[in-house]
Scaffold this active site. Structure first.
Site, PDB file in Angstrom:
ATOM      1  N   ASP A  59      44.859  27.766  39.513  1.00 18.91           N
ATOM      2  CA  ASP A  59      43.573  28.128  38.920  1.00 18.91           C
ATOM      3  C   ASP A  59      43.626  27.967  37.402  1.00 18.91           C
ATOM      4  OD1 ASP A  59      40.940  28.785  39.014  1.00 18.91           O
ATOM      5  OD2 ASP A  59      41.252  30.946  39.166  1.00 18.91           O
ATOM      6  N   GLY A 108      36.888  42.707  29.391  1.00 21.61           N
ATOM      7  CA  GLY A 108      36.174  41.641  30.078  1.00 21.61           C
ATOM      8  C   GLY A 108      36.337  41.750  31.573  1.00 21.61           C
ATOM      9  N   GLN A 109      35.698  40.820  32.221  1.00 20.52           N
ATOM     10  CA  GLN A 109      35.694  40.785  33.674  1.00 20.52           C
ATOM     11  C   GLN A 109      36.559  39.609  34.081  1.00 20.52           C
ATOM     12  OE1 GLN A 109      33.002  42.649  35.540  1.00 20.52           O
ATOM     13  NE2 GLN A 109      34.296  42.245  37.300  1.00 20.52           N
ATOM     14  N   GLY A 110      37.688  39.891  34.671  1.00 16.78           N
ATOM     15  CA  GLY A 110      38.565  38.797  35.096  1.00 16.78           C
ATOM     16  C   GLY A 110      38.186  38.339  36.477  1.00 16.78           C
ATOM     17  N   GLY A 111      38.969  37.431  37.021  1.00 14.72           N
ATOM     18  CA  GLY A 111      38.668  36.884  38.325  1.00 14.72           C
ATOM     19  C   GLY A 111      38.543  37.960  39.382  1.00 14.72           C
ATOM     20  N   PHE A 112      39.499  38.876  39.404  1.00 11.50           N
ATOM     21  CA  PHE A 112      39.505  39.830  40.500  1.00 11.50           C
ATOM     22  C   PHE A 112      39.423  41.255  40.023  1.00 11.50           C
ATOM     23  CE2 PHE A 112      40.814  36.012  42.485  1.00 11.50           C
ATOM     24  CZ  PHE A 112      40.236  36.087  43.743  1.00 11.50           C
ATOM     25  N   GLY A 113      38.788  41.484  38.886  1.00  5.79           N
ATOM     26  CA  GLY A 113      38.626  42.844  38.435  1.00  5.79           C
ATOM     27  C   GLY A 113      38.388  42.907  36.946  1.00  5.79           C
ATOM     28  N   MET A 114      38.286  44.143  36.473  1.00  5.03           N
ATOM     29  CA  MET A 114      37.989  44.337  35.058  1.00  5.03           C
ATOM     30  C   MET A 114      39.292  44.498  34.271  1.00  5.03           C
ATOM     31  SD  MET A 114      34.699  46.345  34.589  1.00  5.03           S
ATOM     32  CE  MET A 114      33.367  46.574  35.718  1.00  5.03           C
ATOM     33  N   VAL A 115      39.223  44.110  33.006  1.00  2.13           N
ATOM     34  CA  VAL A 115      40.389  44.245  32.149  1.00  2.13           C
ATOM     35  C   VAL A 115      40.066  45.216  31.014  1.00  2.13           C
ATOM     36  CG1 VAL A 115      42.095  43.016  30.777  1.00  2.13           C
ATOM     37  CG2 VAL A 115      40.994  41.874  32.692  1.00  2.13           C
TER      38      VAL A 115
END
Ligand SMILES: *[C@@H]1O[C@H](CO)[C@@H](O)[C@H](O)[C@H]1NC(C)=O
Ligand SMILES: *[C@@H]1O[C@H](CO)[C@@H](O)[C@H](O)[C@H]1NC(C)=O
Ligand SMILES: *[C@@H]1O[C@H](CO)[C@@H](O)[C@H](O)[C@H]1NC(C)=O
Ligand SMILES: *[C@@H]1O[C@H](CO)[C@@H](O)[C@H](O)[C@H]1NC(C)=O
Ligand SMILES: *[C@@H]1O[C@H](CO)[C@@H](O)[C@H](O)[C@H]1NC(C)=O
Ligand SMILES: *[C@@H]1O[C@H](CO)[C@@H](O)[C@H](O)[C@H]1NC(C)=O
Ligand SMILES: *[C@@H]1O[C@H](CO)[C@@H](O)[C@H](O)[C@H]1NC(C)=O
Ligand SMILES: *[C@@H]1O[C@H](CO)[C@@H](O)[C@H](O)[C@H]1NC(C)=O
Ligand SMILES: *[C@@H]1O[C@H](CO)[C@@H](O)[C@H](O)[C@H]1NC(C)=O
Ligand SMILES: *[C@@H]1O[C@H](CO)[C@@H](O)[C@H](O)[C@H]1NC(C)=O
Length: 652
Positions: free
Chosen positions: A455, A337-344
């Protein structure tokens, strides 16, 4: 600079070397369109190239279209397997089928088969694949991905499906395309992609030509051993049929790429090429190692290392190459997935599943987030916090390694109304809320440095295999020295709209109370299954409306607070418990920060040690500066509350 150039060059040589080694003898062709001159590239039975396409069943222009079966195969065979290895392939084609009756009939299939002729009487429901006789004999030797346009048999799913057939007309798996906005026989082009990786055969479809090979276009993936159903050498191509129901079955473009195993005849050549390739590879690796060791001093990151060395118990440091290997070089398939500050990405390291976050290079806050995560959760250990296993900073890549959470993030479960995602029971929801409150209590009061998460939201909560909640994503978290407890706030506005307390819009400060507010919103979401949304009046910034909070307060005022319970739970919950959690959620979302309970109180209410705080039935107005606290255990007060107008919000 020079070194990185040399590295790139070596990588290039390595890649080419690997290609030479594995792509021995591969079948590869591309027909961007079909021209008359391509006639000889195909083996055709009743099919023609006309109007830039293969007409798999003839387009007779006025003649009868009924009861045809056609076949068009590429004229060079494809070596599918040999004793010890299997081939893999990719193929992409554009189909245009337009119905001439209502409905059209019968369908088209991509096939692998040694048979260059079509069996007699294979028109109609047989799709040109088999006939009544060969359907029953295992000798038919044909594997097909059919695009079926008519429900001609009770076992057919519908008149618009894709299916996989192995040696007979029965489908081992079928999926309708109706939900994907594709009508196979509508006369509109669509693209299909069939991929076999040696284990699984996967079919993708897209309405257009762009990015057909994409997870969201996946129709099905099915484990199949082609070597068990087909001979070593096959032809690839298409078959199609019509019955009393007719259609024009056209293939407008077709590309194919197959990797084959070197046959026995070419062994000699292999004996020459393999040692050379090995030498090149070994040379390249040695060269790389040499360059790596020479450049190590210059390449590392003194400032980050120094900052991280300052925190006593920092987590393990990983090597970039370890993480690349663990995640299949950050392959698309491993993307979680796409996290807050990058991809996981998902990875496997020393036999255990891990999640690797690749902090986006583009995010200018990247480095700060990275350090925040490591210095805050890196040193913490709590069963309701996502565990940070390690980190890596090499070649400008910031990477964080976490334990893998098989059930993903909470938002996927609570917001998918009506979807097939399993519903969360009240017990599970309660357990999630309790777990999170423990995590937050621990952050606020349980460690030597107070930590504000800043957050808290559903997408930052991860679920393990037993649906225990774990708070993650500490990219915005800030640590506050215990000695500075009196301030216990941090400036620099951040958070996610919808979870931000009203005062944040005025003073831009994160405090324990703003964390409590966000937690309150999250509780309400978990119970109601509703998304928080908010309205910010640009003219008058204090006129901040959080719709989920307002909605609930309205229900509460009218004495209907229980209507907030997520209807998907039906009535299988304890009414008193539910009411207590809803009231607690409202108390946490009190517009006045000093009226919000502390996490300590929240936890006591959730464990039943005390009853929820009194909540006024009328939603109190937001007053600023805040009124003095009314809860006896509110032991911190907001100091220095001068009003700063905030002009920029960093939402995410
Ligand atoms: C199809 O025909 C064109 C024109 O003669 C030719 O350039 C192209 O190579 C052919 N395609 C294939 C895959 O053989
Ligand atoms: C199939 O395509 C992918 C890229 O989309 C490539 O990585 C893979 O090597 C290809 N496989 C074959 C057998 O051509
Ligand atoms: C093709 O099918 C559509 C319905 O899907 C129908 O309205 C149309 O009449 C059909 N075309 C012919 C030529 O029968
Ligand atoms: C099926 O095809 C085979 C080979 O073409 C043929 O011998 C056989 O008679 C056909 N069966 C029927 C029912 O037409
Ligand atoms: C099969 O095909 C032959 C000729 O192609 C035809 O004479 C015969 O009637 C067909 N049989 C069936 C069962 O359709
Ligand atoms: C085709 O063959 C399969 C396997 O032999 C059989 O189960 C199926 O009923 C046959 N289908 C038809 C339509 O005769
Ligand atoms: C698809 O085929 C139909 C009938 O042959 C034709 O009218 C239509 O233009 C084709 N679609 C495209 C995109 O060319
Ligand atoms: C291509 O089709 C997909 C769905 O199959 C759609 O999401 C995408 O927006 C389309 N792209 C273009 C450029 O039309
Ligand atoms: C094959 O697909 C199944 C799902 O159908 C998946 O669980 C499995 O991991 C896949 N195997 C490979 C080798 O891709
Ligand atoms: C096809 O149409 C003909 C003539 O109308 C009819 O005799 C025959 O039964 C039909 N066949 C099928 C399979 O519907």
């Amino acid at each position: 600079m020079k070194n990185s150039l040399a590295c790139k060059l070596l990588f290039l040589i390595l890649t080419i070397a690997c290609k030479i080694r594995t792509q021995v003898k591969c079948l590869e062709f591309d027909f961007p369109t079909f021209e008359a001159s391509n006639d000889s590239d195909l083996i055709k039975v009743n099919s023609y190239i006309v109007l830039g396409a293969i007409q798999v069943t003839p387009d007779t222009r006025g003649g009868s279209l009924t009861n045809h079966a056609g076949r068009a195969l590429y004229n060079k065979p494809f070596k599918l397997w040999n004793k010890d290895k299997k081939a893999t392939f990719n193929t992409t084609f554009v189909i245009n089928i337009s119905n001439q009756t209502d409905p059209g009939g019968e369908g088209l299939a991509f096939v692998l088969t040694p048979e260059t002729t079509a069996p007699q009487n294979s028109s109609g429901m047989w799709l040109g694949l088999v006939n009544e006789t060969t359907n029953r004999t295992l000798g038919s030797k044909i594997v097909a991905v059919e695009f079926d346009t008519r429900k001609s048999h009770p076992d057919d799913l519908d008149g618009n499906h894709v299916a996989l057939n192995v040696n007979n007309i029965n489908s081992v798996v079928q999926e309708s395309l109706t939900g994907r906005g594709i009508k196979i026989d509508s006369g509109v082009d669509f693209t299909a992609h069939v991929r076999y990786d040696g284990n699984n055969l996967s079919v993708y479809v897209s309405r257009n030509n762009s990015e057909v090979y994409n997870q969201r276009n996946l129709v099905f993936s099915r484990a199949i051993d082609l070597s068990a159903s087909l001979p070593e050498t096959v032809y690839v191509g298409f078959t199609a049929s019509t019955s009393n129901y007719t259609e024009l079955n056209c293939v407008r473009s077709w590309s194919f790429e197959g990797l084959q195993i070197d046959g026995d005849g070419s062994k000699l050549w292999v004996w020459i090429i393999v040692p050379i390739v090995c030498l090149v590879v070994i040379g390249a690796i040695l060269g790389l190692l040499f360059l790596r060791s020479r450049s190590r001093a210059g390449e590392t990151s003194p400032d980050i290392e120094a900052e991280l060395d300052n925190c006593a118990t920092n987590p393990q440091k990983f090597k970039l190459r370890e993480l690349k290997r663990a995640t299949g070089n950050f392959s698309h398939e491993n993307k979680l997935g796409q996290g807050g500050f990058g991809m996981v990405f998902k990875g496997k390291w020393e036999g255990r599943d891990i999640a690797v976050k690749r902090v986006s290079e583009k995010s200018h806050q990247g480095k700060q987030e990275f350090i925040s995560e490591i210095t805050t959760i890196g040193s913490l250990n709590h069963r309701n916090l996502v565990k940070l296993l390690g980190w890596c900073y090499e070649r400008k890549e910031y990477l964080l390694v976490y334990e893998y959470m098989p059930n993903g993030s909470l938002d996927k479960y609570i917001f998918l109304q009506g979807k097939s995602r399993s519903n969360l029971t009240w017990e599970t929801r309660k357990n999630i809320i309790r777990g999170l409150s423990q995590a937050l209590e621990y952050l606020h009061n349980g460690c030597d440095k107070r930590i504000l998460h800043r957050d808290i939201k559903a997408s930052n909560v991860m679920l393990d295999s037993d649906f225990n909640a774990k708070l993650g994503d500490f990219g915005l978290a800030r640590m506050i020295q215990q000695s500075e407890m009196t301030h216990h706030s941090t400036k620099e506005i951040a958070g996610t709209p919808g979870y931000m307390a009203p005062e944040t819009f005025l003073n831009g400060r994160a405090t324990v109370e703003t964390d409590v507010y966000a937690f309150g919103v999250l509780m309400l979401e978990v119970v109601s299954g509703k998304k928080p949304s908010y309205v910010l009046d640009k003219e008058n910034q204090s006129n901040y409306n959080n719709s989920i909070v307002n909605w609930l307060w309205e229900l509460y005022r009218n004495g209907n607070i229980m209507d907030a319970a997520d209807p998907r739970m039906g009535s299988s919950f304890n009414v008193d418990e539910m009411k207590s959690v809803l009231l607690l959620g409202l108390a946490c979302c009190h517009p006045n920060p000093n009226q919000r309970p502390s996490m300590k109180t929240v936890l006591k209410v959730l464990t039943g040690e005390t009853s929820p705080p009194d909540v006024p039935t009328e939603r109190p107005a937001f007053v600023w500066p805040a009124m003095p606290p009314s809860f006896s255990d509110v032991d911190y007060s907001l100091t220095g509350s001068q009003i700063n107008s905030v002009t920029e919000l960093t939402g995410r």
